[in-house]
Design a protein around this motif. Sequence first.
Motif, PDB file in Angstrom:
ATOM      1  N   VAL A  36      -5.176  -5.130  -0.578  1.00 30.32           N
ATOM      2  CA  VAL A  36      -4.657  -3.945   0.078  1.00 30.32           C
ATOM      3  C   VAL A  36      -4.825  -2.728  -0.806  1.00 30.32           C
ATOM      4  O   VAL A  36      -4.345  -2.702  -1.925  1.00 30.32           O
ATOM      5  N   GLN A  37      -5.540  -1.730  -0.325  1.00 28.30           N
ATOM      6  CA  GLN A  37      -5.582  -0.439  -0.984  1.00 28.30           C
ATOM      7  C   GLN A  37      -5.906   0.573   0.097  1.00 28.30           C
ATOM      8  O   GLN A  37      -7.033   0.922   0.315  1.00 28.30           O
ATOM      9  N   LEU A  38      -4.889   0.943   0.824  1.00 32.14           N
ATOM     10  CA  LEU A  38      -5.028   1.899   1.913  1.00 32.14           C
ATOM     11  C   LEU A  38      -4.672   3.297   1.454  1.00 32.14           C
ATOM     12  O   LEU A  38      -3.866   3.448   0.568  1.00 32.14           O
ATOM     13  N   ARG A  39      -5.232   4.253   2.088  1.00 32.85           N
ATOM     14  CA  ARG A  39      -4.731   5.614   1.912  1.00 32.85           C
ATOM     15  C   ARG A  39      -5.253   6.470   3.050  1.00 32.85           C
ATOM     16  O   ARG A  39      -6.245   6.148   3.674  1.00 32.85           O
ATOM     17  N   ARG A  40      -4.559   7.534   3.290  1.00 38.15           N
ATOM     18  CA  ARG A  40      -4.959   8.440   4.373  1.00 38.15           C
ATOM     19  C   ARG A  40      -6.156   9.256   3.952  1.00 38.15           C
ATOM     20  O   ARG A  40      -6.280   9.645   2.810  1.00 38.15           O
ATOM     21  N   ARG A  41      -7.033   9.531   4.906  1.00 32.48           N
ATOM     22  CA  ARG A  41      -8.111  10.474   4.654  1.00 32.48           C
ATOM     23  C   ARG A  41      -7.975  11.615   5.610  1.00 32.48           C
ATOM     24  O   ARG A  41      -7.270  11.646   6.502  1.00 32.48           O
TER      25      ARG A  41
ATOM     26  N   SER B 186       0.813  -1.223   0.000  1.00 28.53           N
ATOM     27  CA  SER B 186       0.000   0.000   0.000  1.00 28.53           C
ATOM     28  C   SER B 186       0.844   1.271   0.000  1.00 28.53           C
ATOM     29  O   SER B 186       0.366   2.318  -0.406  1.00 28.53           O
ATOM     30  N   ARG B 187       2.083   1.161   0.485  1.00 26.06           N
ATOM     31  CA  ARG B 187       2.953   2.336   0.667  1.00 26.06           C
ATOM     32  C   ARG B 187       2.294   3.317   1.625  1.00 26.06           C
ATOM     33  O   ARG B 187       2.330   4.529   1.446  1.00 26.06           O
ATOM     34  N   PHE B 188       1.670   2.768   2.654  1.00 20.72           N
ATOM     35  CA  PHE B 188       0.933   3.526   3.654  1.00 20.72           C
ATOM     36  C   PHE B 188       1.583   3.275   5.001  1.00 20.72           C
ATOM     37  O   PHE B 188       1.718   2.119   5.410  1.00 20.72           O
ATOM     38  N   ALA B 189       2.024   4.315   5.679  1.00 22.98           N
ATOM     39  CA  ALA B 189       2.641   4.164   6.999  1.00 22.98           C
ATOM     40  C   ALA B 189       1.549   3.864   8.020  1.00 22.98           C
ATOM     41  O   ALA B 189       0.611   4.646   8.183  1.00 22.98           O
ATOM     42  N   PRO B 190       1.631   2.731   8.698  1.00 21.18           N
ATOM     43  CA  PRO B 190       0.593   2.394   9.669  1.00 21.18           C
ATOM     44  C   PRO B 190       0.606   3.355  10.856  1.00 21.18           C
ATOM     45  O   PRO B 190       1.651   3.870  11.245  1.00 21.18           O
ATOM     46  N   ARG B 191      -0.576   3.591  11.392  1.00 20.52           N
ATOM     47  CA  ARG B 191      -0.712   4.483  12.548  1.00 20.52           C
ATOM     48  C   ARG B 191      -0.417   3.708  13.832  1.00 20.52           C
ATOM     49  O   ARG B 191      -0.721   2.519  13.912  1.00 20.52           O
ATOM     50  N   GLU B 192       0.100   4.411  14.827  1.00 18.44           N
ATOM     51  CA  GLU B 192       0.249   3.765  16.128  1.00 18.44           C
ATOM     52  C   GLU B 192      -1.152   3.575  16.705  1.00 18.44           C
ATOM     53  O   GLU B 192      -2.105   4.219  16.285  1.00 18.44           O
ATOM     54  N   ARG B 193      -1.286   2.675  17.675  1.00 17.67           N
ATOM     55  CA  ARG B 193      -2.589   2.207  18.138  1.00 17.67           C
ATOM     56  C   ARG B 193      -3.552   3.329  18.543  1.00 17.67           C
ATOM     57  O   ARG B 193      -4.690   3.379  18.082  1.00 17.67           O
ATOM     58  N   ALA B 194      -3.135   4.231  19.404  1.00 16.57           N
ATOM     59  CA  ALA B 194      -4.043   5.282  19.893  1.00 16.57           C
ATOM     60  C   ALA B 194      -4.536   6.161  18.741  1.00 16.57           C
ATOM     61  O   ALA B 194      -5.728   6.496  18.661  1.00 16.57           O
ATOM     62  N   ARG B 195      -3.642   6.522  17.842  1.00 16.40           N
ATOM     63  CA  ARG B 195      -4.026   7.344  16.695  1.00 16.40           C
ATOM     64  C   ARG B 195      -4.961   6.583  15.755  1.00 16.40           C
ATOM     65  O   ARG B 195      -5.923   7.145  15.218  1.00 16.40           O
ATOM     66  N   PHE B 196      -4.687   5.306  15.560  1.00 17.37           N
ATOM     67  CA  PHE B 196      -5.529   4.458  14.722  1.00 17.37           C
ATOM     68  C   PHE B 196      -6.956   4.382  15.281  1.00 17.37           C
ATOM     69  O   PHE B 196      -7.928   4.608  14.563  1.00 17.37           O
TER      70      PHE B 196
ATOM     71  N   HIS C  87       0.787   7.026  -7.309  1.00 17.40           N
ATOM     72  CA  HIS C  87      -0.367   6.129  -7.231  1.00 17.40           C
ATOM     73  C   HIS C  87      -1.195   6.313  -8.489  1.00 17.40           C
ATOM     74  O   HIS C  87      -1.242   7.402  -9.061  1.00 17.40           O
ATOM     75  N   LEU C  88      -1.850   5.251  -8.912  1.00 19.62           N
ATOM     76  CA  LEU C  88      -2.774   5.341 -10.031  1.00 19.62           C
ATOM     77  C   LEU C  88      -4.091   5.914  -9.539  1.00 19.62           C
ATOM     78  O   LEU C  88      -4.515   5.620  -8.418  1.00 19.62           O
ATOM     79  N   LEU C  89      -4.741   6.690 -10.357  1.00 21.90           N
ATOM     80  CA  LEU C  89      -6.093   7.144 -10.057  1.00 21.90           C
ATOM     81  C   LEU C  89      -7.030   6.360 -10.960  1.00 21.90           C
ATOM     82  O   LEU C  89      -6.901   6.402 -12.187  1.00 21.90           O
ATOM     83  N   LEU C  90      -7.928   5.601 -10.343  1.00 17.37           N
ATOM     84  CA  LEU C  90      -8.909   4.815 -11.076  1.00 17.37           C
ATOM     85  C   LEU C  90     -10.298   5.332 -10.737  1.00 17.37           C
ATOM     86  O   LEU C  90     -10.537   5.776  -9.609  1.00 17.37           O
TER      87      LEU C  90
ATOM     88  N   ASP D 224      -7.137   4.972  -5.484  1.00 14.53           N
ATOM     89  CA  ASP D 224      -5.783   5.348  -5.889  1.00 14.53           C
ATOM     90  C   ASP D 224      -4.733   4.436  -5.261  1.00 14.53           C
ATOM     91  O   ASP D 224      -3.947   4.847  -4.422  1.00 14.53           O
ATOM     92  N   PRO D 225      -4.678   3.189  -5.720  1.00 18.15           N
ATOM     93  CA  PRO D 225      -3.665   2.267  -5.202  1.00 18.15           C
ATOM     94  C   PRO D 225      -2.268   2.650  -5.678  1.00 18.15           C
ATOM     95  O   PRO D 225      -2.113   3.308  -6.711  1.00 18.15           O
ATOM     96  N   HIS D 226      -1.280   2.226  -4.925  1.00 17.67           N
ATOM     97  CA  HIS D 226       0.107   2.425  -5.339  1.00 17.67           C
ATOM     98  C   HIS D 226       0.302   1.739  -6.687  1.00 17.67           C
ATOM     99  O   HIS D 226      -0.215   0.638  -6.914  1.00 17.67           O
ATOM    100  N   HIS D 227       1.028   2.381  -7.586  1.00 21.26           N
ATOM    101  CA  HIS D 227       1.176   1.871  -8.954  1.00 21.26           C
ATOM    102  C   HIS D 227       1.756   0.455  -9.002  1.00 21.26           C
ATOM    103  O   HIS D 227       1.459  -0.309  -9.927  1.00 21.26           O
ATOM    104  N   ALA D 228       2.572   0.069  -8.027  1.00 14.88           N
ATOM    105  CA  ALA D 228       3.181  -1.260  -8.039  1.00 14.88           C
ATOM    106  C   ALA D 228       2.306  -2.333  -7.381  1.00 14.88           C
ATOM    107  O   ALA D 228       2.653  -3.510  -7.400  1.00 14.88           O
ATOM    108  N   ASN D 229       1.179  -1.933  -6.823  1.00 15.15           N
ATOM    109  CA  ASN D 229       0.276  -2.891  -6.179  1.00 15.15           C
ATOM    110  C   ASN D 229      -0.641  -3.483  -7.250  1.00 15.15           C
ATOM    111  O   ASN D 229      -1.831  -3.184  -7.325  1.00 15.15           O
ATOM    112  N   THR D 230      -0.067  -4.321  -8.090  1.00 12.76           N
ATOM    113  CA  THR D 230      -0.800  -4.842  -9.246  1.00 12.76           C
ATOM    114  C   THR D 230      -2.011  -5.674  -8.846  1.00 12.76           C
ATOM    115  O   THR D 230      -3.020  -5.670  -9.560  1.00 12.76           O
ATOM    116  N   ALA D 231      -1.957  -6.368  -7.728  1.00 11.72           N
ATOM    117  CA  ALA D 231      -3.113  -7.163  -7.304  1.00 11.72           C
ATOM    118  C   ALA D 231      -4.307  -6.260  -7.003  1.00 11.72           C
ATOM    119  O   ALA D 231      -5.441  -6.561  -7.386  1.00 11.72           O
ATOM    120  N   SER D 232      -4.064  -5.149  -6.335  1.00 18.87           N
ATOM    121  CA  SER D 232      -5.143  -4.218  -6.023  1.00 18.87           C
ATOM    122  C   SER D 232      -5.668  -3.547  -7.291  1.00 18.87           C
ATOM    123  O   SER D 232      -6.884  -3.391  -7.467  1.00 18.87           O
TER     124      SER D 232
END
Length: 175
Positions: free
Chosen positions: A170-175, A31-41, A144-147, A114-122
């Motif tokens: 996997v297709q994560l992104r920040r909102r 996903s190229r998405f940095a995971p959030r620490e627990r409290a923030r998540f 990232h690709l925009l679909l 908008d998955p990461h361009h290399a995430n071909t499965a997504s």
Amino acid sequence: MDDVVRLRDVVEADLEAFLEQEHDPETVRRSRFAPRERARFIRHWETQILDDPTVFVQAVLVDDVLAGHLVAWWEEERRFIGYVFGRAFWGRGIGTRAMGLFLDKEQTRPLHADPHHANTASVRLLERHGFERSGTVRHGEDEHLLLVLHQPPGAARSRAPGQASMSGGVQLRRR
């Protein structure tokens, strides 16, 4: 394809599993998405997803086991979709079936991803459901690709039953 896939509303008890899925090293890599620490998540889910009436989120169950989630939200004038499935559920066609169920419920079109361009499965999963490439966007250092999905809800979009899916879920992104 013996797995029974269904959607249900997310409950607070699901969040620990979602946190674990977001922190899976392969999920992070794809996903190229940095995971959030627990409290923030947890705060993000409670305040920006579960308490926002414009967000539509569904838990994905496979034979009554929590497999992941799909979510749609507004970002300015565009409606986006994102999802994460636990790695144990990848490559079994679960993402394909769950996405079909979700897209029947999510009524807004166009719908963007908008998955990461290399995430071909997504990318394949989204294209299998009628999403079309419409350009690229940058998130930090990453392209990232925009679909975009223009088809109305319920339009035929996924492959025939029985065809395998290689989706990595996997297709994560920040909102």
